[in-house]
Motif scaffolding. Structure first.
Motif, PDB file in Angstrom:
ATOM      1  N   TYR A 136      -7.544   9.353  37.101  1.00  0.00           N
ATOM      2  CA  TYR A 136      -8.951   8.952  37.179  1.00  0.00           C
ATOM      3  C   TYR A 136      -9.106   7.562  37.785  1.00  0.00           C
ATOM      4  O   TYR A 136     -10.016   7.326  38.591  1.00  0.00           O
ATOM      5  N   LEU A 137      -8.224   6.639  37.427  1.00  0.00           N
ATOM      6  CA  LEU A 137      -8.315   5.293  37.985  1.00  0.00           C
ATOM      7  C   LEU A 137      -8.102   5.294  39.495  1.00  0.00           C
ATOM      8  O   LEU A 137      -8.605   4.425  40.208  1.00  0.00           O
ATOM      9  N   ALA A 138      -7.373   6.301  39.987  1.00  0.00           N
ATOM     10  CA  ALA A 138      -7.142   6.408  41.435  1.00  0.00           C
ATOM     11  C   ALA A 138      -8.431   6.696  42.194  1.00  0.00           C
ATOM     12  O   ALA A 138      -8.496   6.492  43.413  1.00  0.00           O
ATOM     13  N   THR A 139      -9.480   7.150  41.500  1.00  0.00           N
ATOM     14  CA  THR A 139     -10.766   7.404  42.160  1.00  0.00           C
ATOM     15  C   THR A 139     -11.492   6.100  42.493  1.00  0.00           C
ATOM     16  O   THR A 139     -12.443   6.102  43.275  1.00  0.00           O
ATOM     17  N   GLY A 140     -11.054   5.008  41.888  1.00  0.00           N
ATOM     18  CA  GLY A 140     -11.718   3.733  42.107  1.00  0.00           C
ATOM     19  C   GLY A 140     -12.768   3.417  41.057  1.00  0.00           C
ATOM     20  O   GLY A 140     -13.308   2.310  41.022  1.00  0.00           O
ATOM     21  N   ARG A 141     -13.070   4.381  40.209  1.00  0.00           N
ATOM     22  CA  ARG A 141     -14.065   4.152  39.161  1.00  0.00           C
ATOM     23  C   ARG A 141     -13.434   3.485  37.939  1.00  0.00           C
ATOM     24  O   ARG A 141     -12.237   3.609  37.688  1.00  0.00           O
ATOM     25  N   LYS A 142     -14.288   2.801  37.187  1.00  0.00           N
ATOM     26  CA  LYS A 142     -13.863   2.176  35.937  1.00  0.00           C
ATOM     27  C   LYS A 142     -13.863   3.234  34.839  1.00  0.00           C
ATOM     28  O   LYS A 142     -14.700   4.131  34.837  1.00  0.00           O
ATOM     29  N   ILE A 143     -12.934   3.129  33.918  1.00  0.00           N
ATOM     30  CA  ILE A 143     -12.915   4.046  32.778  1.00  0.00           C
ATOM     31  C   ILE A 143     -13.160   3.252  31.500  1.00  0.00           C
ATOM     32  O   ILE A 143     -12.494   2.251  31.234  1.00  0.00           O
ATOM     33  N   LEU A 155     -11.081  -0.188  31.775  1.00  0.00           N
ATOM     34  CA  LEU A 155      -9.981  -0.399  32.718  1.00  0.00           C
ATOM     35  C   LEU A 155     -10.427  -0.054  34.133  1.00  0.00           C
ATOM     36  O   LEU A 155     -11.236   0.840  34.343  1.00  0.00           O
ATOM     37  N   LYS A 156      -9.864  -0.760  35.095  1.00  0.00           N
ATOM     38  CA  LYS A 156     -10.136  -0.460  36.494  1.00  0.00           C
ATOM     39  C   LYS A 156      -8.897  -0.787  37.319  1.00  0.00           C
ATOM     40  O   LYS A 156      -8.249  -1.805  37.106  1.00  0.00           O
ATOM     41  N   GLN A 157      -8.583   0.110  38.232  1.00  0.00           N
ATOM     42  CA  GLN A 157      -7.410  -0.115  39.082  1.00  0.00           C
ATOM     43  C   GLN A 157      -7.743  -1.143  40.160  1.00  0.00           C
ATOM     44  O   GLN A 157      -8.853  -1.193  40.676  1.00  0.00           O
ATOM     45  N   LYS A 158      -6.779  -1.978  40.492  1.00  0.00           N
ATOM     46  CA  LYS A 158      -6.985  -2.944  41.563  1.00  0.00           C
ATOM     47  C   LYS A 158      -5.768  -2.970  42.477  1.00  0.00           C
ATOM     48  O   LYS A 158      -4.644  -2.665  42.065  1.00  0.00           O
ATOM     49  N   ASP A 159      -6.014  -3.313  43.733  1.00  0.00           N
ATOM     50  CA  ASP A 159      -4.947  -3.432  44.714  1.00  0.00           C
ATOM     51  C   ASP A 159      -4.451  -4.875  44.752  1.00  0.00           C
ATOM     52  O   ASP A 159      -5.247  -5.807  44.908  1.00  0.00           O
ATOM     53  N   VAL A 160      -3.156  -5.042  44.621  1.00  0.00           N
ATOM     54  CA  VAL A 160      -2.551  -6.363  44.710  1.00  0.00           C
ATOM     55  C   VAL A 160      -1.860  -6.472  46.070  1.00  0.00           C
ATOM     56  O   VAL A 160      -0.940  -5.704  46.353  1.00  0.00           O
ATOM     57  N   PRO A 161      -2.316  -7.375  46.928  1.00  0.00           N
ATOM     58  CA  PRO A 161      -1.718  -7.487  48.265  1.00  0.00           C
ATOM     59  C   PRO A 161      -0.302  -8.053  48.207  1.00  0.00           C
ATOM     60  O   PRO A 161       0.099  -8.687  47.224  1.00  0.00           O
ATOM     61  N   ALA A 162       0.440  -7.817  49.269  1.00  0.00           N
ATOM     62  CA  ALA A 162       1.796  -8.361  49.361  1.00  0.00           C
ATOM     63  C   ALA A 162       1.734  -9.887  49.388  1.00  0.00           C
ATOM     64  O   ALA A 162       0.840 -10.474  50.000  1.00  0.00           O
ATOM     65  N   LYS A 192      -0.226  -1.462  42.990  1.00  0.00           N
ATOM     66  CA  LYS A 192      -1.407  -1.226  42.166  1.00  0.00           C
ATOM     67  C   LYS A 192      -1.246  -1.946  40.830  1.00  0.00           C
ATOM     68  O   LYS A 192      -0.148  -2.059  40.290  1.00  0.00           O
ATOM     69  N   SER A 193      -2.366  -2.399  40.304  1.00  0.00           N
ATOM     70  CA  SER A 193      -2.374  -3.028  38.991  1.00  0.00           C
ATOM     71  C   SER A 193      -3.635  -2.603  38.257  1.00  0.00           C
ATOM     72  O   SER A 193      -4.446  -1.835  38.782  1.00  0.00           O
ATOM     73  N   ILE A 194      -3.797  -3.079  37.037  1.00  0.00           N
ATOM     74  CA  ILE A 194      -4.943  -2.727  36.208  1.00  0.00           C
ATOM     75  C   ILE A 194      -5.709  -3.988  35.831  1.00  0.00           C
ATOM     76  O   ILE A 194      -5.128  -4.979  35.394  1.00  0.00           O
ATOM     77  N   ARG A 195      -7.021  -3.917  36.006  1.00  0.00           N
ATOM     78  CA  ARG A 195      -7.881  -4.992  35.535  1.00  0.00           C
ATOM     79  C   ARG A 195      -8.509  -4.552  34.218  1.00  0.00           C
ATOM     80  O   ARG A 195      -9.115  -3.481  34.137  1.00  0.00           O
ATOM     81  N   VAL A 196      -8.328  -5.360  33.192  1.00  0.00           N
ATOM     82  CA  VAL A 196      -8.858  -5.045  31.862  1.00  0.00           C
ATOM     83  C   VAL A 196     -10.102  -5.884  31.608  1.00  0.00           C
ATOM     84  O   VAL A 196     -10.077  -7.114  31.766  1.00  0.00           O
ATOM     85  N   HIS A 197     -11.189  -5.215  31.254  1.00  0.00           N
ATOM     86  CA  HIS A 197     -12.431  -5.900  30.908  1.00  0.00           C
ATOM     87  C   HIS A 197     -12.673  -5.684  29.429  1.00  0.00           C
ATOM     88  O   HIS A 197     -12.860  -4.546  28.976  1.00  0.00           O
TER      89      HIS A 197
END
Length: 205
Positions: A136-143, A155-162, A192-197
């Motif tokens: 589900y996080l791969a959809t870009g939506r927050k869960i 939770l929300k997935q985030k992209d971490v650049p090199a 990929k990483s996770i942003r926790v709110h």
């Protein structure tokens, strides 16, 4: 020794016969663990907070088998209701049995009364629960994990650049015998990483 499992063929109200009636106690072999007791046991005996597949399965099995375990659901204005994982699970299984075996909902529910989840079933539910979050996080939506008495976590997935970082690396010894270090650049690939709110819930006073 292989534990004896009592299986009997059940005649459904529609006249069909199938091996759906069995002694649930013989499948588990142990007295049901309550969720609250299990949480206290695990949290009270922790020496380090590392992951434990064994405890994940035990907690899942208890959640799906313990009808006394409920959690309070909170919204913006406070408590909104109660949720019982065991009742939800048994209701889902009853629906499947009713559909597949073509029997009444009441008869299917009777089959699930007092059902104790097996270790393999609990393990499968753990696997599905984890993969649902990843998928589900791969959809870009927050869960949203849902408001509880003292938490409101999402939770929300985030992209971490090199990136390139430098770390000290020992390269020799100085004349005085102390270690000599040099900055060693290391490239960390994009990932990929996770942003926790998790703000303080509005209902916590």
């Amino acid at each position: 020794m292989i534990p004896c499992t009592s299986i009997s063929f059940h005649k459904w109200s529609n006249g069909s016969i199938s091996p759906f009636s069995y002694n649930h106690q013989s499948l588990g072999g142990n007295t049901m663990e309550t969720v609250k007791d299990l949480i206290q046991e695990i949290s009270g005996g922790l020496s380090q907070k590392s992951a434990s597949r064994k405890d994940e399965i035990r907690v899942m099995g208890a959640m799906l088998s313990d009808p006394t375990y409920t959690v309070s659901i909170y919204g913006k204005n406070g408590p909104e209701g109660e949720y019982c994982p065991c009742e939800d699970f048994r209701g889902m299984c009853s629906s499947v049995i009713s559909t597949v075996a073509r029997v009444s909902t009441a008869e299917a529910q009777a089959m699930m009364d007092d059902y104790q989840v097996k270790k393999s079933e609990a393990g499968s539910m753990v696997n599905m629960s984890k993969e649902f979050i990843n998928t589900y996080l791969a959809t870009g939506r927050k869960i949203n994990l849902g408001g509880r008495v003292d938490s409101d976590i999402s939770l929300k997935q985030k992209d971490v650049p090199a990136t390139t970082r430098t770390y000290p690396q020992k390269v020799g010894v100085n004349e005085d015998g102390s270690p000599r270090y040099a900055k060693n650049p290391t490239t960390i690939p994009a990932h990929k990483s996770i942003r926790v709110h998790a703000p303080c819930p509005s209902w916590v006073k």
